[in-house]
Design an enzyme around this catalytic site. Structure first.
Site, PDB file in Angstrom:
ATOM      1  N   ASP A  91       0.754  -1.129   0.159  1.00  0.00           N
ATOM      2  CA  ASP A  91      -0.036  -0.095  -0.026  1.00  0.00           C
ATOM      3  C   ASP A  91       0.976   1.337   0.045  1.00  0.00           C
ATOM      4  OD1 ASP A  91      -2.244   1.303   0.076  1.00  0.00           O
ATOM      5  OD2 ASP A  91      -3.107   0.400   1.766  1.00  0.00           O
ATOM      6  N   GLU A 126       3.237   5.250  -3.414  1.00  0.00           N
ATOM      7  CA  GLU A 126       3.715   6.097  -4.576  1.00  0.00           C
ATOM      8  C   GLU A 126       4.977   6.881  -4.399  1.00  0.00           C
ATOM      9  OE1 GLU A 126      -0.364   5.388  -4.452  1.00  0.00           O
ATOM     10  OE2 GLU A 126       0.862   6.023  -2.768  1.00  0.00           O
ATOM     11  N   ASP A 146      -7.924   4.059  -3.933  1.00  0.00           N
ATOM     12  CA  ASP A 146      -9.138   4.062  -3.032  1.00  0.00           C
ATOM     13  C   ASP A 146     -10.338   4.958  -3.660  1.00  0.00           C
ATOM     14  OD1 ASP A 146      -7.645   3.025  -1.209  1.00  0.00           O
ATOM     15  OD2 ASP A 146      -6.983   4.780  -0.064  1.00  0.00           O
TER      16      ASP A 146
END
Length: 956
Positions: free
Chosen positions: A560, A563, A637
Site C-alpha cells: 500500500d 507512490e 481508493d
C-alpha cells in the site's frame, strides 16, 4: 523599394540553404556508429541540441536521444534489454539520413535533427514536429544542473492514443487531452503510449511530466467572466454556513479564482467567517472565450461538486477529503458567446479541496500535436516500437522492460477483503462462512493495522487481537484451502526498533520527521518511508518482512501507499522534498519510479529465499517495468459511486494498454458516501444494485477482488441469500471459476506471448473506426465482449458490436451481426456479454477454489461463423517451473466450412498433468442457439494427448 528588399532577403536565405545543402557528407553533420547514427544539428535550427542519436535496438524498436552535450548513459531502472548492435541500412540525401530495419525506419533531418518514423511498408507512423518540436531548458534541482525536457510530435489526423498508466478522468482516447504523470492514490504514471497506428512510444523519464496537450491550465480569472447580474470580471460566490438551508445565505463575494489545490489551502485561503465543516459555496454567472473551439474545464475536488453549463448538469462527483479526485468537461464554445455556469461545492469537513482551471482550443497549427514535457532529466530519451498490430507493439514494450510473470493460479480466482478484519477470529470466521455457503474463494486479505497502534512498521502482529498468527495462516491453508495476502507499507513510526535500525543505516527519508508531521492514527504519530532506491535499504526491508511475516506462511504482499504517499494530498514539490536525499540522485528525476524499486526489493527478496514459489505483489502504484516484478496494480481508493465505477473501465483499459497486463480495482469502490453507511430503504436498494453491477464488471477484469470501507463487502453482508443481488454475485463468482481454463490461459499467454488480458476494442477491431473512442466496453481475452452496466436502475445497455465478425449472446446463444449498435437487455442480475464468432472457450467443473480439482471434464464451446483457434495453457500453478519449460499446450482449431474441431497433439508436460480427460464439445451456431449452461452435452470425446478431429455436425 519593397521589392528590392525582398529580393535581397531571398538571395540571403537562398545562399544560406545552398551552402547547407551542398555540404559534404563528411562535414561533421553526422557520424555512423555500430548501433545507429549520431547527428550534430545546426544550432540555428535546433538551438541547445548538440547531439541526436538514432539507435537501432531491434528490427522493430528504435531509440532516439537528444542531448545538449555528449550522449550520457540511461538510468537503467526501466529498460532492462541489453541492446546489441542491430542490423540496419542507411541512405543519405543532402538534407537527411534514413535508418531502415526490417520493421521500422527513421529519417532524421541533418539540419534540425528532427526525426520521422515509418513502418516496414514505408507508411508514415508519426514524426517529431519540424518547428518548435524539441526544447531542452537548463534547470537546477537540489543543487544539480539538469534540464526540462520537451518533445512534441505530429500525429496523423486519424491517430488515437492510449496508455499512460491509470487515470480517473474517464478519458479513453488521449488525443487532445492532457495527462499528468505524478504518482498519487488512484493515479498511476506509466510513460508509454500506444497508438491506433500500431506504434508505441516509451518516454524514458521518471520526473513529474505532462503528456498530450501539455499547455499549462489557466486560472479561471483568465476567462471572460460575468457575475449573475452580468457584471464583467468575476463570478458571484454565494457562501452558506449550513448546506441544508439553501435559503440562508451567509454572504456573497465577487470571485474570479477557485484554487484550493493542496493540503492547507482551505485554511489559508477561504474566508474566515465561512463554516467549512457544514457549509457550501455556489459560484454563479457566465463564461466566454476568445475563440471558437473545444475548451477544457478541469476540476479537482473533495466533497460534493456539481457543475451546470446552460442549465445542464455536466459534472456530479464526490470524494472524501483525504483523497481528492479530478475531472474534465470538454466544452464546445463559440468566440465571445457566453455560457451560463453554476458550480456548487459542499466541502468534506474542515480540510477539503477544489480547483477550477481551463484550457482554450489548441493554437492554429498545433491541432495534431502530442507532446511530452518533463521537468527534470539529463537528455531527451525515448523508444519507438512498431508492429503489425497493437499486441506486437506491447510485446516490444515488454521486450524492453521485462516479461510479465505468470501470477499463481489462485490469484485468478476470487479474493475477499475489507477495510479491515480487526481480529484473528474475525478473519477466520469470514473464511469459514465462505466455505459454509460454498461461495468460491481463493484468497483472503489482511489489511493494515494488524500491529499495535503505535508500532507501524514493526511488522509485528498485535497479540491481543492476533494471538497466534502462524496458526491462523496454517488453518487458512489446511482447513479452508485459502491463501493469505497481507498489507505491508514502506512506512515506519519514529522510535520503533525497525525505525532505529533503518535510521542508523541511512535508509530513511527524514524530511517528514524534521517537519514533525503526524499521521491520522489516534493523536497522530510522526513517521517516514524508507528509500527504495537504496539497494541495501530494499534488502533491509525484505529481511524485515521475511523474518516477521513470510516465515509464518504468508502467500502474497499488499504494498500500500507505494507512490510513496508519505503525506497525502501534497504538491509535487512537497513530495520531492520528502524524498530528498535518495540514493538515485535527485528526487526530481526519480519522483515517479519509487513503486518500481519498492516492488523490485520484495520480488528479488522472496525469490532469493524461496526461488520456486511465485511472488505475488498487489501495489497501489506502478511504473514502466513493474510487470517484471510480478506486480499487479489496483486503482486505489476510488469512491463508491456510479460514475466512479464507469471511470474504472477506461482506467483499466488504458492501464492494460500501457503494457502491464495485471490490473484490478476495489469492487464496489473504496470510499463510501455517508448515506450508504446508515442507509434508509432507498439508499440500501441503490447500494445493493451498485455492488451487484460492480461485481458483474469485476468478474471480467484480470484480477477479481472485493474490498472497501464499511459497509462490509462479503456477498452475504451485502444482501440476504434470497435477494437478487446475492444470487447475481454468486452466479458471476461461479462463472469466473467455470471459465478458469480460459482465464488461466490468458495468464499464460501474457508471459509466453506478451499478450494483454483486458483489451480495448481497438486492439482487436482496429479496422473499424467506430471503436477508437469506445472506452466503456472491452474484450476479456480474445473471445468475450464485456459491457458493464453503470447507471442506476438501467435495464437496457446500449452497446456496439464491432464490425467484421458475428456475435453470440453468452447466455442464450442468440446470434447478431457485427457493425451495429444494439440495446441489449440487462436486467438487475445480468451484465451483457457477447462471444465473438470463431471463438473456442474451454470451461471446467464447478469448484470452490482453483486447486480443488483438475479441469476434467472440459466443456468446450465452439462458436460458428468463422474459423478460430485456441491454445489451452496449463502448468503447475504455483511455481516457476514454467520458466524451465514445465507447461503444456493443447491447440484447438475450428474449421467453419467443414464444421470440424481439430484437437492437436499435446505439447510439453509438467508434474501432475492429466494424461487423459473427457471433453464435451458444443457447437453454437445461428438457428440453433444455446447458452453457456455447463451441461455435459454435445460431442463427447476422450482425449489422451494425441490429435483428434471431431465432426461437430455428425449425429450423436
Amino acid at each position: 523599394m519593397k521589392a528590392a528588399i525582398y529580393h535581397i532577403f531571398f538571395l540571403f536565405i537562398t545562399t544560406i540553404f545552398s551552402q547547407l545543402l551542398n555540404a559534404a557528407p563528411g562535414d561533421q553533420r553526422f557520424r555512423l556508429v555500430d548501433d545507429g547514427v549520431l547527428i550534430f544539428p545546426d544550432q540555428r535550427f535546433s538551438p541547445g541540441i548538440r547531439t541526436v542519436k538514432v539507435q537501432v535496438v531491434t528490427d522493430r524498436i528504435l531509440r532516439v536521444i537528444a542531448s545538449p552535450q555528449e550522449i550520457v548513459a540511461g538510468n537503467n531502472l526501466v529498460v532492462t534489454l541489453a541492446i546489441p548492435a542491430g542490423k540496419f541500412n542507411t541512405s543519405v540525401t543532402d538534407s537527411s539520413i534514413t535508418i531502415k530495419t526490417a520493421g521500422i525506419s527513421a529519417t532524421a533531418n541533418l539540419f534540425s535533427g528532427a526525426v520521422y518514423f515509418s513502418d516496414a511498408s514505408g507508411r508514415t507512423l508519426f514524426e517529431e514536429r519540424k518547428s518548435g518540436g524539441r526544447n531542452i531548458t537548463p534547470v537546477i534541482w537540489e543543487g544539480q544542473s539538469l534540464y526540462r525536457l520537451q518533445q512534441s510530435f505530429e500525429l496523423a489526423g486519424d491517430d488515437a492514443i492510449y496508455g499512460l498508466g491509470q487515470h480517473q478522468e474517464d478519458a479513453f482516447n488521449y488525443r487532445g487531452q492532457q495527462v499528468i504523470l505524478f504518482q498519487n492514490n488512484t493515479e498511476v504514471a506509466v510513460p508509454f503510449i500506444l497508438s491506433s497506428k500500431n506504434y508505441g512510444v516509451l518516454w524514458d523519464n521518471g520526473s513529474y511530466s505532462k503528456v498530450g496537450d501539455t499547455r499549462s491550465f489557466l486560472p479561471l480569472s483568465s476567462l471572460q467572466l460575468f457575475d449573475r447580474n452580468n457584471n464583467a470580471g468575476w463570478l458571484t460566490a454565494i457562501y452558506r454556513n449550513d448546506k441544508n438551508k439553501q435559503q440562508e445565505i451567509a454572504f456573497e463575494k465577487a470571485e474570479s479564482v477557485i484554487d484550493y489545490a493542496y493540503l492547507g489551502d482551505t485554511k489559508m485561503k477561504l474566508p474566515a467567517d465561512f463554516a467549512i465543516q457544514k457549509g457550501s459555496v455556489t459560484w454563479e454567472g457566465a463564461i466566454a472565450g476568445p475563440r471558437t473551439g473545444e475548451y477544457k474545464l478541469r476540476f479537482t475536488y473533495a466533497g460534493y461538486l456539481k457543475v451546470w453549463i446552460d442549465g445542464k448538469l455536466l459534472f456530479d462527483k464526490w470524494r472524501q477529503a483525504w483523497n481528492p479526485g479530478a475531472g474534465v468537461i470538454n466544452l464546445p464554445m463559440e468566440k465571445d458567446k457566453k455560457k451560463n455556469i453554476k458550480i456548487e461545492w459542499i466541502p468534506d469537513g474542515g480540510e477539503s479541496y477544489l480547483t477550477a482551471n481551463w484550457l482554450p482550443p489548441a493554437d492554429p497549427g498545433w491541432e495534431n500535436a502530442f507532446s511530452f514535457d518533463s521537468e527534470a532529466g539529463r537528455q531527451i530519451d525515448y523508444y519507438v516500437v512498431a508492429g503489425n498490430n497493437m499486441d506486437e507493439v506491447i510485446s516490444g514494450y515488454r521486450e524492453l522492460t521485462g516479461k510479465a510473470q505468470i501470477v499463481p493460479k489462485w490469484a485468478m480466482g476470487f479474493w475477499q477483503s475489507r477495510e479491515r478484519y480487526k481480529t484473528q477470529a474475525e478473519l477466520l470466521n469470514t473464511a469459514a462462512e465462505f466455505r459454509k455457503r460454498k461461495i468460491p474463494l481463493d484468497n483472503i486479505v489482511l489489511d493494515w493495522s494488524y500491529w499495535k497502534q503505535d508500532d507501524w512498521g514493526s511488522q509485528d502482529f498485535d497479540s491481543t487481537r492476533f494471538p497466534n498468527p502462524t496458526a491462523m495462516i496454517d488453518q487458512l491453508h489446511k482447513d479452508y484451502k485459502m491463501q493469505l495476502m497481507i498489507s505491508v507499507w514502506p512506512k515506519f513510526y519514529e522510535g520503533i526498533e525497525a525505525y532505529k535500525k533503518f535510521d542508523a543505516n541511512g535508509w530513511l527519508y527524514k524530511r517528514n520527521i524534521a517537519d514533525r508531521q503526524r499521521d491520522w492514527i489516534a493523536q497522530g504519530y510522526t513517521s517516514t518511508f524508507y528509500d527504495a532506491f537504496n539497494e541495501n535499504a530494499r534488502k533491509g526491508f525484505w529481511d524485515l518482512i521475511h523474518y516477521k511475516l513470510y516465515v509464518r506462511g504468508i502467500d502474497a504482499w499488499w504494498m500500500d501507499a507505494s507512490e510513496p504517499d508519505i503525506l497525502s494530498n501534497v504538491s509535487p514539490q512537497k513530495r520531492k522534498e520528502q524524498m530528498t536525499p535518495n540514493a538515485f540522485g535527485t528526487a526530481a528525476e526519480s519522483l515517479n519510479m519509487y513503486p518500481l524499486q519498492n516492488a523490485k526489493g520484495i520480488y528479488e527478496g522472496q525469490r532469493s529465499v524461496d526461488p520456486n514459489k511465485r511472488v505475488f505483489l498487489l501495489t497501489r502504484s506502478g511504473f514502466a517495468g513493474s510487470q517484471r516484478y510480478a506486480a499487479t496494480i489496483w486503482s486505489g481508493d476510488i469512491a463508491s459511486r456510479w460514475e466512479d465505477m464507469k471511470s474504472q473501465i477506461s482506467a483499466g483499459l488504458n492501464f492494460s494498454m500501457s503494457g502491464l497486463p495485471y490490473w484490478t480495482m476495489d469492487i464496489g469502490g473504496f470510499s463510501v458516501e455517508p448515506r450508504f453507511e446508515k442507509p434508509n430503504d432507498a439508499d440500501l436498494a441503490e447500494w445493493r444494485e451498485l455492488m451487484t453491477r460492480w461485481y458483474q464488471f469485476g468478474a471480467f477484469v484480470p484480477l477479481f477482488r472485493s474490498h472497501g470501507q464499511f459497509p462490509f463487502r462479503e456477498i452475504y453482508n451485502i444482501a440476504p441469500e434470497e435477494h437478487p443481488a446475492y444470487k447475481s454475485m454468486l452466479y458471476y463468482n461461479k462463472l469466473r471459476y467455470r471459465l478458469m481454463p480460459y482465464i488461466y490461459t490468458l495468464a499464460g499467454n501474457a508471459y509466453h506471448h506478451n499478450a494483454t488480458i483486458m483489451r480495448g476494442l481497438v486492439m482487436d477491431f482496429g479496422k473499424d473506426p467506430v471503436v477508437k473512442n469506445i472506452g466503456d466496453q472491452f474484450m476479456f481475452g480474445p473471445s468475450l465482449l464485456i459491457n458493464p452496466v453503470y447507471t442506476y436502475q438501467q435495464t437496457q445497455r446500449k452497446l456496439y458490436l464491432p464490425a467484421g465478425v458475428d456475435w453470440y449472446d453468452l447466455y442464450t446463444g442468440g446470434h447478431f451481426a457485427g457493425g451495429q449498435t444494439i440495446a441489449a437487455e440487462s436486467p438487475y442480475g445480468v451484465i451483457p456479454v457477447y462471444v465473438k464468432a470463431g471463438s473456442i472457450i474451454p470451461t471446467g467443473p464447478e469448484i470452490e477454489y482453483t486447486a480443488q480439482r483438475s479441469a476434467d471434464p472440459l466443456i468446450v464451446y465452439v462458436y460458428a461463423g468463422s474459423n478460430g483457434s485456441f491454445d489451452l495453457y496449463e502448468d503447475e500453478g504455483l511455481n516457476y517451473n514454467y520458466e524451465k519449460g514445465a507447461f503444456s499446450g493443447i491447440r484447438f482449431e475450428y474449421n467453419d466450412a467443414a464444421r470440424t474441431l481439430t484437437i492437436g497433439d499435446r505439447k510439453g508436460s509438467f508434474s501432475g498433468m492429466l494424461q487423459s480427460r473427457t471433453l464435451y464439445i458444443q457447437l453454437v451456431k445461428p438457428g440453433k442457439p444455446s447458452g453457456m449452461d455447463f451441461k455435459p452435452s454435445g460431442r463427447k470425446v476422450l482425449y489422451r494427448g494425441k490429435k483428434l478431429v471431431v465432426d461437430l455436425e455428425a449425429s450423436r
